[in-house]
Scaffold this motif. Structure first.
Motif, PDB file in Angstrom:
ATOM      1  N   CYS A 145       7.220  58.371  19.203  1.00 56.59           N
ATOM      2  CA  CYS A 145       7.570  58.365  17.576  1.00 56.59           C
ATOM      3  C   CYS A 145       9.156  59.127  17.354  1.00 56.59           C
ATOM      4  N   PRO A 146       9.309  58.342  16.356  1.00 57.85           N
ATOM      5  CA  PRO A 146      11.401  58.982  16.259  1.00 57.85           C
ATOM      6  C   PRO A 146      11.611  60.260  16.229  1.00 57.85           C
ATOM      7  N   GLY A 147      12.747  60.280  17.228  1.00 62.34           N
ATOM      8  CA  GLY A 147      13.045  62.018  17.654  1.00 62.34           C
ATOM      9  C   GLY A 147      12.527  62.861  18.291  1.00 62.34           C
ATOM     10  N   VAL A 148      12.164  62.015  19.388  1.00 61.94           N
ATOM     11  CA  VAL A 148      11.487  62.738  20.122  1.00 61.94           C
ATOM     12  C   VAL A 148      12.426  62.927  21.880  1.00 61.94           C
ATOM     13  N   THR A 149      12.758  63.366  22.615  1.00 65.52           N
ATOM     14  CA  THR A 149      12.792  63.799  24.136  1.00 65.52           C
ATOM     15  C   THR A 149      11.632  64.326  24.663  1.00 65.52           C
ATOM     16  N   ILE A 150      11.819  63.719  25.584  1.00 65.84           N
ATOM     17  CA  ILE A 150      10.640  63.645  26.822  1.00 65.84           C
ATOM     18  C   ILE A 150      10.966  64.534  27.883  1.00 65.84           C
ATOM     19  N   GLY A 151      10.979  65.642  28.706  1.00 63.15           N
ATOM     20  CA  GLY A 151      11.545  66.321  29.706  1.00 63.15           C
ATOM     21  C   GLY A 151      11.476  65.288  30.702  1.00 63.15           C
ATOM     22  N   GLU A 152      12.476  65.039  32.268  1.00 66.76           N
ATOM     23  CA  GLU A 152      12.356  64.797  33.107  1.00 66.76           C
ATOM     24  C   GLU A 152      11.251  65.322  34.061  1.00 66.76           C
ATOM     25  N   ASN A 153      10.426  64.168  34.630  1.00 66.07           N
ATOM     26  CA  ASN A 153       9.499  64.137  36.424  1.00 66.07           C
ATOM     27  C   ASN A 153       8.243  64.363  34.833  1.00 66.07           C
ATOM     28  N   SER A 154       8.561  64.137  33.723  1.00 67.18           N
ATOM     29  CA  SER A 154       6.845  64.816  33.059  1.00 67.18           C
ATOM     30  C   SER A 154       6.115  63.347  33.567  1.00 67.18           C
ATOM     31  N   VAL A 155       5.134  63.222  32.659  1.00 62.18           N
ATOM     32  CA  VAL A 155       4.337  61.978  32.491  1.00 62.18           C
ATOM     33  C   VAL A 155       3.317  61.984  31.694  1.00 62.18           C
ATOM     34  N   ILE A 156       3.319  60.811  30.689  1.00 64.24           N
ATOM     35  CA  ILE A 156       2.486  60.957  29.436  1.00 64.24           C
ATOM     36  C   ILE A 156       1.485  59.521  29.807  1.00 64.24           C
ATOM     37  N   GLY A 157       0.204  59.897  29.890  1.00 64.30           N
ATOM     38  CA  GLY A 157      -0.938  59.859  30.249  1.00 64.30           C
ATOM     39  C   GLY A 157      -1.045  58.295  29.063  1.00 64.30           C
ATOM     40  N   ALA A 158      -1.663  57.138  28.916  1.00 66.67           N
ATOM     41  CA  ALA A 158      -2.334  56.095  28.452  1.00 66.67           C
ATOM     42  C   ALA A 158      -3.328  56.279  27.925  1.00 66.67           C
ATOM     43  N   GLY A 159      -2.502  55.765  26.332  1.00 67.33           N
ATOM     44  CA  GLY A 159      -2.517  55.985  24.977  1.00 67.33           C
ATOM     45  C   GLY A 159      -1.887  56.768  24.340  1.00 67.33           C
ATOM     46  N   SER A 160      -1.526  58.193  24.669  1.00 64.11           N
ATOM     47  CA  SER A 160      -0.597  59.063  23.926  1.00 64.11           C
ATOM     48  C   SER A 160       0.189  58.972  23.166  1.00 64.11           C
ATOM     49  N   VAL A 161      -0.014  59.891  22.126  1.00 61.18           N
ATOM     50  CA  VAL A 161       1.298  59.407  20.877  1.00 61.18           C
ATOM     51  C   VAL A 161       1.993  60.499  20.647  1.00 61.18           C
ATOM     52  N   VAL A 162       2.924  60.027  20.915  1.00 68.66           N
ATOM     53  CA  VAL A 162       4.052  61.862  21.533  1.00 68.66           C
ATOM     54  C   VAL A 162       4.693  61.159  19.880  1.00 68.66           C
ATOM     55  N   THR A 163       3.901  62.856  19.221  1.00 72.46           N
ATOM     56  CA  THR A 163       5.128  62.961  17.702  1.00 72.46           C
ATOM     57  C   THR A 163       5.962  64.278  18.099  1.00 72.46           C
ATOM     58  N   LYS A 164       5.880  64.807  19.663  1.00 70.80           N
ATOM     59  CA  LYS A 164       6.655  66.118  19.128  1.00 70.80           C
ATOM     60  C   LYS A 164       7.361  65.763  21.024  1.00 70.80           C
ATOM     61  N   ASP A 165       8.454  66.662  21.042  1.00 72.77           N
ATOM     62  CA  ASP A 165       9.146  66.862  22.106  1.00 72.77           C
ATOM     63  C   ASP A 165       8.180  67.692  22.847  1.00 72.77           C
ATOM     64  N   ILE A 166       8.339  66.933  24.451  1.00 71.17           N
ATOM     65  CA  ILE A 166       7.188  67.060  25.866  1.00 71.17           C
ATOM     66  C   ILE A 166       8.257  68.124  26.781  1.00 71.17           C
ATOM     67  N   PRO A 167       7.820  69.095  27.434  1.00 72.97           N
ATOM     68  CA  PRO A 167       9.301  69.349  28.037  1.00 72.97           C
ATOM     69  C   PRO A 167       9.269  69.104  29.806  1.00 72.97           C
ATOM     70  N   ALA A 168       9.542  69.415  30.525  1.00 75.54           N
ATOM     71  CA  ALA A 168      10.160  68.855  31.406  1.00 75.54           C
ATOM     72  C   ALA A 168       8.864  69.224  32.288  1.00 75.54           C
ATOM     73  N   ASN A 169       8.479  68.075  33.188  1.00 76.56           N
ATOM     74  CA  ASN A 169       7.400  68.256  34.528  1.00 76.56           C
ATOM     75  C   ASN A 169       6.333  68.961  33.871  1.00 76.56           C
ATOM     76  N   VAL A 170       6.054  67.768  33.264  1.00 77.27           N
ATOM     77  CA  VAL A 170       4.117  68.912  32.637  1.00 77.27           C
ATOM     78  C   VAL A 170       3.384  66.942  32.540  1.00 77.27           C
ATOM     79  N   VAL A 171       2.027  66.781  32.813  1.00 77.31           N
ATOM     80  CA  VAL A 171       1.885  65.786  32.573  1.00 77.31           C
ATOM     81  C   VAL A 171       1.241  66.427  30.737  1.00 77.31           C
ATOM     82  N   ALA A 172       1.328  65.480  30.284  1.00 76.29           N
ATOM     83  CA  ALA A 172       0.964  65.413  28.534  1.00 76.29           C
ATOM     84  C   ALA A 172      -0.130  64.146  28.655  1.00 76.29           C
ATOM     85  N   VAL A 173      -1.416  64.340  27.468  1.00 76.67           N
ATOM     86  CA  VAL A 173      -2.292  63.073  26.512  1.00 76.67           C
ATOM     87  C   VAL A 173      -1.944  63.640  25.664  1.00 76.67           C
TER      88      VAL A 173
END
Length: 186
Positions: A145-173
């Motif tokens: 979604c608009p305005g989001v930053t995803i940090g380096e080396n991170s993995v975002i799981g299939a089907g995820s809806v990213v509405t807020k920033d995600i830090p570096a070096n994480v798995v987020a779903v």
């Protein structure tokens, strides 16, 4: 007085159906038609990729690929977008090196007023930049979604809806996307 394009690039409300912006979207569609009707790794496909996103280095856009302008997409080296990628680039989309996108990923900088008058009657839009760090992997069907930053080396799981920033070096779903665990990249 600012043009609608200047307003758009500044993240201010602008008229989406402005003649200059409409003409730019049509020119982008012509390049997308060349890209999407070519075979990957052919001279035609390479030329269309460079015309769409000048200066990209080793970018692989699997057809079909869609975007608004192309000119607001900044790609690092070794970018890969699988089938059906959509990037609404009314604001700048900055993507780092070695980023991989699964099929059906959507990167959406465009926003609309909540009020009917602005959204429907006046055709107002605005955009907020998106940043994706180096070495990020976005699984199939991820929506950013608009305005989001995803940090380096991170993995975002299939089907995820990213509405807020995600830090570096994480798995987020998930929906909304949340950090599941840290990744030890040592």
């Amino acid at each position: 007085m600012k043009t609608e394009k200047q307003k758009m690039l500044a993240g201010e409300p602008y008229q989406a159906w402005d003649k200059e912006l409409y003409a730019a979207r049509i020119e982008c569609r012509k390049v997308l038609q060349k890209l999407n009707n070519s075979i990957p790794d052919t001279p035609e496909w390479e030329a269309a990729t460079q015309e769409l996103i000048p200066g990209c280095e080793n970018a692989h856009l699997e057809p079909p690929f869609r975007c608004d302008y192309g000119s607001n997409i900044k790609l690092g080296k070794n970018f890969y977008a699988n089938f059906n990628c959509v990037i609404l680039d009314v604001a700048e989309v900055t993507i780092g090196d070695n980023v991989l996108l699964g099929p059906n990923v959507q990167i959406l900088t465009a926003g609309h007023p909540l009020e009917v008058k602005g959204r429907v009657e006046e055709g107002v839009e605005f955009g907020t930049p998106i940043n994706v760090g180096d070495n990020v992997w976005l699984g199939g069907g991820v929506i950013i979604c608009p305005g989001v930053t995803i940090g380096e080396n991170s993995v975002i799981g299939a089907g995820s809806v990213v509405t807020k920033d995600i830090p570096a070096n994480v798995v987020a779903v998930g929906n909304p996307c949340k950090v599941l665990k840290a990744i030890d990249n040592a």
